[in-house]
Design an enzyme around this catalytic site. Structure first.
Site, PDB file in Angstrom:
ATOM      1  N   VAL A 176     131.185  45.978  57.663  1.00  0.00           N
ATOM      2  CA  VAL A 176     131.385  46.108  56.218  1.00  0.00           C
ATOM      3  C   VAL A 176     132.527  47.087  55.940  1.00  0.00           C
ATOM      4  O   VAL A 176     133.397  46.840  55.102  1.00  0.00           O
ATOM      5  CB  VAL A 176     130.099  46.561  55.505  1.00  0.00           C
ATOM      6  CG1 VAL A 176     130.293  46.501  53.993  1.00  0.00           C
ATOM      7  CG2 VAL A 176     128.911  45.697  55.903  1.00  0.00           C
ATOM      8  N   ASP A 177     132.544  48.200  56.646  1.00  0.00           N
ATOM      9  CA  ASP A 177     133.647  49.141  56.519  1.00  0.00           C
ATOM     10  C   ASP A 177     134.976  48.473  56.876  1.00  0.00           C
ATOM     11  O   ASP A 177     135.984  48.646  56.188  1.00  0.00           O
ATOM     12  CB  ASP A 177     133.435  50.347  57.439  1.00  0.00           C
ATOM     13  CG  ASP A 177     132.528  51.404  56.834  1.00  0.00           C
ATOM     14  OD1 ASP A 177     132.403  51.448  55.599  1.00  0.00           O
ATOM     15  OD2 ASP A 177     131.948  52.183  57.595  1.00  0.00           O
ATOM     16  N   LEU A 178     134.978  47.715  57.961  1.00  0.00           N
ATOM     17  CA  LEU A 178     136.219  47.098  58.422  1.00  0.00           C
ATOM     18  C   LEU A 178     136.714  46.038  57.442  1.00  0.00           C
ATOM     19  O   LEU A 178     137.902  45.991  57.115  1.00  0.00           O
ATOM     20  CB  LEU A 178     136.024  46.486  59.810  1.00  0.00           C
ATOM     21  CG  LEU A 178     135.613  47.474  60.910  1.00  0.00           C
ATOM     22  CD1 LEU A 178     135.396  46.739  62.225  1.00  0.00           C
ATOM     23  CD2 LEU A 178     136.656  48.561  61.086  1.00  0.00           C
ATOM     24  N   GLY A 181     138.111  47.774  54.436  1.00  0.00           N
ATOM     25  CA  GLY A 181     139.453  48.269  54.707  1.00  0.00           C
ATOM     26  C   GLY A 181     140.493  47.170  54.626  1.00  0.00           C
ATOM     27  O   GLY A 181     141.582  47.368  54.071  1.00  0.00           O
TER      28      GLY A 181
END
Length: 397
Positions: A176-178, A181
């Protein structure tokens, strides 16, 4: 060839993963990225080890190295009025600001979007939060693991209920972070294109929760169309059969049949040409309906020969297949080596950028920075005496 973002200056006020991932993409594309960190400790991920890399007499966690190549680090205490004033001065000369503080967290320092864009209307200001700038959850902190659970991803990942070891499972990397980003980098690039036409900056609001829902892709569409929640398939696919691992005689392999023609060829390789005409298996929809019969039959055949034999036969037939590698095996794969995906920059091992434009790799030549290693760049905004004074007060590291 100039890189696409050459001449673009990015002020990176983010930490951990989603924001740093976005700015790392921009750095690989040629932007000058100045990462502002807290003196003495820096980005949280500098301390998320082991493993550690020893460099210049200091240690830094491998986690930090994954998301910060290509940047310069300056250490500034934004909680000090002089530190906040310095960052405002820097933002006035930047094209992009990326931050991932909690909603409203930077307003008290005069570093919020309204303040910085008021002074620099061309500025593109990207905020990344767990749940966005508004809504009932806006004040909540958001972490990838929590969002994977709340956003439905964990309900799809892992073995089915009732199977040994069954239950929801977190994905092995912070996807999810990736994804957030990557979405952030795309939004910034779009805003830069618009600014080129209109001269107008932008305020970008990105939420991990929104991104998680968006990245559910076919699974979300399946739920919307059918009105039913998708269930965990383990390593199988909800919409395609066979599309999963099978145990060969010596190790598992993945077989990914994408259409009926490929299935007919697979049936022939397995010695069951008749499957291609069997109404239970002739179409993908029939195979999905009858996976409980077909998958064990395929598994029985695959188990009779070693992986290398199957992979050679499947490749010759044009059927997508491959081994299940460890991370080390994947990084050492001949294809990864040929494509330059394993790099070393100033003695720091890093993964290469996957971006290529006109045949040129979009890799920054700079390694992930040590904390405050590029403090001299502050001389662009501070005189020598003022810089020395702020260093003496530890406002600047």
């Amino acid at each position: 060839m100039n890189q696409p973002l050459a001449g673009i200056r990015v002020l990176d006020l983010s930490r951990v993963l989603a924001g740093p991932w976005a700015t790392q993409v921009m750095a690989d594309l040629g932007a000058e990225v100045i990462k502002v960190e807290q003196p003495g400790c820096g980005d949280d991920t500098r301390h998320w080890g082991p493993p550690w890399l020893e460099r210049d007499g200091e240690t830094v966690a491998a986690y930090f190295l994954a998301a910060n190549r290509g940047k310069r680090s300056v250490a500034i205490d934004i909680a000090d009025p002089d530190g906040a004033a310095l960052v405002r001065r820097m933002a006035a000369d930047c094209d992009v600001v990326v931050e991932n503080f909690r909603v409203g967290g930077l307003k008290k320092y005069g570093l919020d979007a309204a303040s910085l864009r008021g002074a620099n209307p061309r500025l593109i200001y990207a905020s990344i939060t767990g749940f966005g700038q508004d809504g009932p959850y806006a004040e909540r902190a958001g972490y990838d693991y929590i969002i994977q659970g709340m956003g439905g991803l964990m309900s799809l990942t892992g073995l089915p209920d009732g199977a040994p070891g069954g239950g929801p499972m977190r994905v092995g990397v912070a996807v999810v972070d990736l994804f957030t980003g990557m979405y952030a980098a795309n939004a910034v690039l779009a805003a830069l294109v618009r600014r080129g036409a209109t001269g107008e900056g932008a305020t970008i609001d990105l939420a991990l929760f929104d991104v998680q829902l968006a990245m559910l892709a076919n699974q979300a569409s399946n739920a919307l169309v059918s009105g039913r929640d998708p269930v965990r398939q383990g390593a199988g696919h909800p919409n395609i059969v066979p599309y999963q691992p099978f145990d060969a005689a010596d190790q598992p392999i993945i077989v990914a049949v994408g259409n009926d023609r490929q299935f007919a060829r697979l049936a022939g390789i397995l010695g069951h040409e008749e499957w291609a005409a069997d109404e239970r298996f002739a179409s993908n929809s029939a195979r999905v309906a009858n996976r409980a019969v077909l998958v064990p039959a395929i598994a029985e055949m695959v188990a009779t020969r070693p992986a290398a034999e199957w992979l050679a036969a499947l490749e010759a037939a044009g059927i997508p297949a491959g081994p299940i590698n460890s991370v080390g095996q994947a990084l050492g794969d001949p294809q990864a080596e040929w494509r330059g995906m394993r790099r070393e920059v100033d003695g720091v091992p890093v993964v290469g950028s996957p971006l290529r434009i006109d045949g040129k790799r979009q890799d920054s030549p700079l390694p992930p920075p040590m904390l405050g290693a590029d403090g001299d760049v502050l001389g662009e905004w501070l005189g020598a005496e003022e810089l020395a004074r702020l260093r003496a007060r530890r406002v600047v590291g």
